[in-house]
Enzyme design. Structure first.
Site, PDB file in Angstrom:
ATOM      1  N   ASP A 121       0.855   1.732  -6.973  1.00  0.00           N
ATOM      2  CA  ASP A 121       0.741   0.990  -5.797  1.00  0.00           C
ATOM      3  C   ASP A 121       0.661  -0.443  -5.857  1.00  0.00           C
ATOM      4  OD1 ASP A 121       1.033   3.204  -4.095  1.00  0.00           O
ATOM      5  OD2 ASP A 121      -1.259   3.645  -3.817  1.00  0.00           O
ATOM      6  N   LYS A 141       4.061  -2.477  -1.090  1.00  0.00           N
ATOM      7  CA  LYS A 141       3.629  -1.997   0.411  1.00  0.00           C
ATOM      8  C   LYS A 141       2.994  -3.085   0.918  1.00  0.00           C
ATOM      9  CE  LYS A 141       2.778   2.719   0.647  1.00  0.00           C
ATOM     10  NZ  LYS A 141       1.864   3.933   0.547  1.00  0.00           N
ATOM     11  N   MET A 252      -9.740  -0.819   3.237  1.00  0.00           N
ATOM     12  CA  MET A 252      -8.417  -1.341   3.783  1.00  0.00           C
ATOM     13  C   MET A 252      -8.598  -1.980   5.231  1.00  0.00           C
ATOM     14  SD  MET A 252      -5.643   1.647   2.637  1.00  0.00           S
ATOM     15  CE  MET A 252      -6.533   2.707   3.898  1.00  0.00           C
TER      16      MET A 252
END
Length: 344
Positions: A121, A141, A252
């Protein structure tokens, strides 16, 4: 029971031979009733359960036993194999909050194997990426293109599996705590393979601790709620109503901090003076902790240019270990900066 006394027909010097014809049920029944004669009582008591078991075994209908076994087997989950015929396999690895020393031994072993293809990631820390000895691909991402990036990840994983490689899907924190780990497991099963899951230390608990914020504290907080700042398709998740002895940890969520705080005040009943702490880059040399209240934390985050990965903690526990300002009793602003400490 039949006992026959026979003699060898080939040699007169042979001793008589005893031939015993017996059935197992007869022995068990005979021994169960008479085997304890002349045996000390303590030893006899130890043997009784054994013979009781044999009695029960022979009395129980076999059909019932078979049905019982089949019933138990029917409940076992049927999963794909852990490796493909070409040797391809996949491991889902949690990288923890960012400090390489907080990796599990299993995770470290995989990352340092030069034959492993690592698909990581974007937010995995540079310190952990430096450990990798094999090929590495990093997913970019970004907000607004998460689905495209996720499909790219699946494509990379499929290519590695088809080539017979050991694929490591490296995720920040723990794969199953707001990390889409469950979704990826289901996708890999569509590929015909069951991934090996190696848990990571979740930032939900480790990041506050590294920032000197306990998520629970006697007399201050007796419950913890974990939330994400983004629901499916970018929606805002439902909010937990205010409770004085409750801690909320948001993952997040730094990208919509202002909106989140306003919704907590307007819709969830949070007092505007509720303490809020942000821990950025937990466990890394660049770790920082910023503290404010519901009404000030958004401006502070902009002032200090807070970015992901960051963990947000809401509740009175924020002030427990960080001390208080002598003037007004509030702790506010940038209170920890590991990069400055290293330079001193």
């Amino acid at each position: 029971m039949k006992i026959l006394n026979t003699k060898s027909q080939t040699s007169s010097r042979c001793l008589p031979l005893l031939v015993v014809t017996i059935t197992l049920n007869t022995v068990v029944a005979h021994v169960s009733k008479s085997a304890f004669i002349g045996i000390p009582s303590t030893n006899a008591n130890r043997l009784k359960p054994l013979f009781a078991y044999h009695d029960d075994m022979f009395d129980r209908p076999k059909s019932n036993k078979v049905k019982e076994v089949k019933s138990k087997l029917s409940n076992i989950q049927k999963l794909p194999p852990c490796s493909l015929p070409n040797g391809g396999k996949i491991s889902m690895v949690g990288s923890g909050p960012g400090d390489p020393e907080l990796l599990t031994l299993a995770a470290h072993k995989i990352l340092t194997d030069p034959s492993v293809l690592v698909i990581a990631d974007r937010l995995v820390s540079p310190e952990i990426l430096e450990l990798i000895r094999g090929e590495i691909k990093v997913a970019r991402k970004m907000p607004g293109c998460a689905e495209e990036a996720q499909n790219e990840i699946y494509g990379w994983c499929k290519e590695g599996l088809d080539a017979g490689k050991h694929v490591c899907r490296l995720k920040i924190g723990d794969p199953f705590v707001f990390g889409r780990g469950g979704e990826e497991v289901l996708k890999f099963r569509e590929f015909g393979i069951e991934p090996k899951v190696i848990p990571g230390v979740s930032a939900a608990f480790s990041a506050p601790l590294l920032g000197s914020i306990p998520v629970t504290h006697r007399g201050v907080a007796n419950q913890v709620v974990m939330c994400t700042g983004y629901g499916r398709n970018g929606t805002s998740p439902d909010l937990i109503q205010y409770h004085k002895e409750q801690t909320i940890v948001f993952l997040m969520a730094v990208g919509r901090l202002r909106e989140l705080c306003q919704r907590l005040i307007d819709l969830a009943g949070y007092p505007s003076k509720t303490p809020v702490g942000i821990i950025q880059d937990a466990g890394c040399p660049s770790q920082r902790t910023i503290v404010g209240t519901m009404e000030t934390i958004s401006d502070l985050a902009e002032e200090y240019e807070v970015k992901a990965p960051s963990t947000i903690v809401v509740g009175d526990v924020v002030s427990v270990l960080l001390g208080k300002n002598e003037e007004n009793g509030e702790v506010t602003g940038l209170i920890q900066d590991m990069s400055l400490r290293e330079s001193l």
